[in-house]
Design a protein around this motif. Structure first.
Motif, PDB file in Angstrom:
ATOM      1  N   GLY A 251      30.020  36.065  20.620  1.00  0.00           N
ATOM      2  CA  GLY A 251      31.223  36.278  19.839  1.00  0.00           C
ATOM      3  C   GLY A 251      32.122  37.374  20.385  1.00  0.00           C
ATOM      4  N   VAL A 252      31.769  37.917  21.543  1.00  0.00           N
ATOM      5  CA  VAL A 252      32.555  38.977  22.168  1.00  0.00           C
ATOM      6  C   VAL A 252      33.708  38.344  22.949  1.00  0.00           C
ATOM      7  N   ILE A 253      34.905  38.898  22.782  1.00  0.00           N
ATOM      8  CA  ILE A 253      36.061  38.402  23.528  1.00  0.00           C
ATOM      9  C   ILE A 253      35.955  38.918  24.957  1.00  0.00           C
ATOM     10  N   LEU A 254      35.784  37.991  25.902  1.00  0.00           N
ATOM     11  CA  LEU A 254      35.619  38.356  27.305  1.00  0.00           C
ATOM     12  C   LEU A 254      36.951  38.559  28.010  1.00  0.00           C
ATOM     13  N   LYS A 255      37.950  37.791  27.606  1.00  0.00           N
ATOM     14  CA  LYS A 255      39.257  37.895  28.237  1.00  0.00           C
ATOM     15  C   LYS A 255      40.296  37.380  27.253  1.00  0.00           C
ATOM     16  N   ARG A 256      41.456  38.014  27.267  1.00  0.00           N
ATOM     17  CA  ARG A 256      42.561  37.604  26.402  1.00  0.00           C
ATOM     18  C   ARG A 256      43.832  37.674  27.220  1.00  0.00           C
ATOM     19  N   GLY A 257      44.751  36.741  26.965  1.00  0.00           N
ATOM     20  CA  GLY A 257      45.987  36.772  27.720  1.00  0.00           C
ATOM     21  C   GLY A 257      47.001  35.742  27.281  1.00  0.00           C
ATOM     22  N   HIS A 258      48.109  35.725  28.018  1.00  0.00           N
ATOM     23  CA  HIS A 258      49.226  34.836  27.699  1.00  0.00           C
ATOM     24  C   HIS A 258      49.160  33.516  28.456  1.00  0.00           C
ATOM     25  N   ASP A 259      48.300  33.436  29.482  1.00  0.00           N
ATOM     26  CA  ASP A 259      48.255  32.271  30.356  1.00  0.00           C
ATOM     27  C   ASP A 259      46.860  31.656  30.348  1.00  0.00           C
ATOM     28  N   LEU A 260      46.775  30.351  30.145  1.00  0.00           N
ATOM     29  CA  LEU A 260      45.485  29.671  30.101  1.00  0.00           C
ATOM     30  C   LEU A 260      44.752  29.787  31.435  1.00  0.00           C
ATOM     31  N   SER A 261      45.448  29.692  32.545  1.00  0.00           N
ATOM     32  CA  SER A 261      44.812  29.784  33.866  1.00  0.00           C
ATOM     33  C   SER A 261      44.091  31.118  34.043  1.00  0.00           C
ATOM     34  N   GLY A 262      44.695  32.183  33.566  1.00  0.00           N
ATOM     35  CA  GLY A 262      44.065  33.495  33.652  1.00  0.00           C
ATOM     36  C   GLY A 262      42.810  33.597  32.810  1.00  0.00           C
ATOM     37  N   ILE A 263      42.804  32.929  31.689  1.00  0.00           N
ATOM     38  CA  ILE A 263      41.644  32.931  30.799  1.00  0.00           C
ATOM     39  C   ILE A 263      40.495  32.124  31.405  1.00  0.00           C
ATOM     40  N   LEU A 264      40.827  31.052  32.102  1.00  0.00           N
ATOM     41  CA  LEU A 264      39.804  30.202  32.705  1.00  0.00           C
ATOM     42  C   LEU A 264      39.282  30.749  34.038  1.00  0.00           C
ATOM     43  N   ALA A 265      39.955  31.751  34.608  1.00  0.00           N
ATOM     44  CA  ALA A 265      39.581  32.287  35.921  1.00  0.00           C
ATOM     45  C   ALA A 265      38.122  32.754  36.002  1.00  0.00           C
ATOM     46  N   PRO A 266      37.581  33.489  35.026  1.00  0.00           N
ATOM     47  CA  PRO A 266      36.167  33.881  35.128  1.00  0.00           C
ATOM     48  C   PRO A 266      35.219  32.674  35.165  1.00  0.00           C
ATOM     49  N   LEU A 267      35.569  31.622  34.453  1.00  0.00           N
ATOM     50  CA  LEU A 267      34.737  30.416  34.473  1.00  0.00           C
ATOM     51  C   LEU A 267      34.857  29.699  35.812  1.00  0.00           C
ATOM     52  N   GLU A 268      36.058  29.723  36.397  1.00  0.00           N
ATOM     53  CA  GLU A 268      36.257  29.132  37.729  1.00  0.00           C
ATOM     54  C   GLU A 268      35.404  29.868  38.758  1.00  0.00           C
ATOM     55  N   ARG A 269      35.363  31.208  38.675  1.00  0.00           N
ATOM     56  CA  ARG A 269      34.544  31.993  39.601  1.00  0.00           C
ATOM     57  C   ARG A 269      33.064  31.684  39.411  1.00  0.00           C
ATOM     58  N   LYS A 270      32.656  31.550  38.149  1.00  0.00           N
ATOM     59  CA  LYS A 270      31.257  31.217  37.867  1.00  0.00           C
ATOM     60  C   LYS A 270      30.923  29.845  38.433  1.00  0.00           C
ATOM     61  N   LEU A 271      31.847  28.916  38.322  1.00  0.00           N
ATOM     62  CA  LEU A 271      31.635  27.579  38.865  1.00  0.00           C
ATOM     63  C   LEU A 271      31.469  27.623  40.383  1.00  0.00           C
ATOM     64  N   MET A 272      32.283  28.432  41.046  1.00  0.00           N
ATOM     65  CA  MET A 272      32.168  28.563  42.498  1.00  0.00           C
ATOM     66  C   MET A 272      30.794  29.087  42.898  1.00  0.00           C
ATOM     67  N   LYS A 273      30.253  30.037  42.110  1.00  0.00           N
ATOM     68  CA  LYS A 273      28.917  30.561  42.388  1.00  0.00           C
ATOM     69  C   LYS A 273      27.859  29.474  42.179  1.00  0.00           C
ATOM     70  N   LEU A 274      28.022  28.664  41.112  1.00  0.00           N
ATOM     71  CA  LEU A 274      27.054  27.600  40.828  1.00  0.00           C
ATOM     72  C   LEU A 274      27.040  26.551  41.930  1.00  0.00           C
ATOM     73  N   VAL A 275      28.222  26.184  42.410  1.00  0.00           N
ATOM     74  CA  VAL A 275      28.335  25.165  43.453  1.00  0.00           C
ATOM     75  C   VAL A 275      27.844  25.706  44.785  1.00  0.00           C
ATOM     76  N   GLY A 276      28.072  27.005  45.028  1.00  0.00           N
ATOM     77  CA  GLY A 276      27.667  27.618  46.289  1.00  0.00           C
ATOM     78  C   GLY A 276      26.174  27.797  46.435  1.00  0.00           C
ATOM     79  N   GLU A 277      25.443  27.793  45.338  1.00  0.00           N
ATOM     80  CA  GLU A 277      23.982  27.993  45.382  1.00  0.00           C
ATOM     81  C   GLU A 277      23.256  26.778  45.866  1.00  0.00           C
TER      82      GLU A 277
END
Length: 117
Positions: free
Chosen positions: A91-117
Motif C-alpha cells: 500500500g506504499v506509494i512508490l511513485k507519483r507523477g503527471h505522466d503515465l510513462s514515468g509511473i511505469l518506468a520502474p516496472l519497465e526496468r524490472k521487466l528488463m532485469k527479468l528478461v535479462g536473467e
C-alpha cells in the motif's frame, strides 16, 4: 399493449455519471506492459476498478493474493502531486507523477532485469 412512455433507469446506473476510467491510449500502455510481464512469468492476473474517485489497474502474481502493484489514476490530484500513482503490495506509494510513462518506468526496468536473467 399500452406504453405510458415512462423510463425506468437501470439499477445503479445513476452512480456511473461521475465514474473515472482509463482512456484508450492509457489502457493500451498499461496492457502492453501487463502482457510483457505475463510473458516473463511475473504476473498472472489483473483486475480493474473504476469508481467515482479513481480508476485502478491491479496486477497479481497469483489470483488469490494482494496485488503486487496498483496503477491508480486520480484526476482530482492532477494539479497537485500528479494524477498517476504506482502503489506497491503493502500500500506504499512508490511513485507519483503527471505522466503515465514515468509511473511505469520502474516496472519497465524490472521487466528488463527479468528478461535479462
Amino acid at each position: 399493449m399500452n406504453y405510458t412512455g415512462n423510463i425506468t433507469p437501470f439499477p445503479g446506473a445513476s452512480g456511473k455519471a461521475g465514474q473515472i476510467g482509463f482512456e484508450r491510449a492509457e489502457l493500451n500502455q498499461i496492457l502492453n506492459l501487463y502482457g510483457r510481464m505475463v510473458a516473463a512469468g511475473n504476473w498472472r492476473d489483473y483486475a480493474m476498478d473504476m469508481g467515482r474517485d479513481a480508476a485502478v489497474f491491479a496486477a497479481f502474481r497469483r489470483a488469490a493474493e494482494r496485488p503486487q502493484y496498483r496503477i491508480e489514476k486520480r484526476p482530482t490530484l492532477r494539479n497537485k502531486q500528479g494524477m498517476w500513482a504506482l502503489v506497491g503490495e503493502n500500500g506504499v506509494i512508490l511513485k507519483r507523477g503527471h505522466d503515465l510513462s514515468g509511473i511505469l518506468a520502474p516496472l519497465e526496468r524490472k521487466l528488463m532485469k527479468l528478461v535479462g536473467e
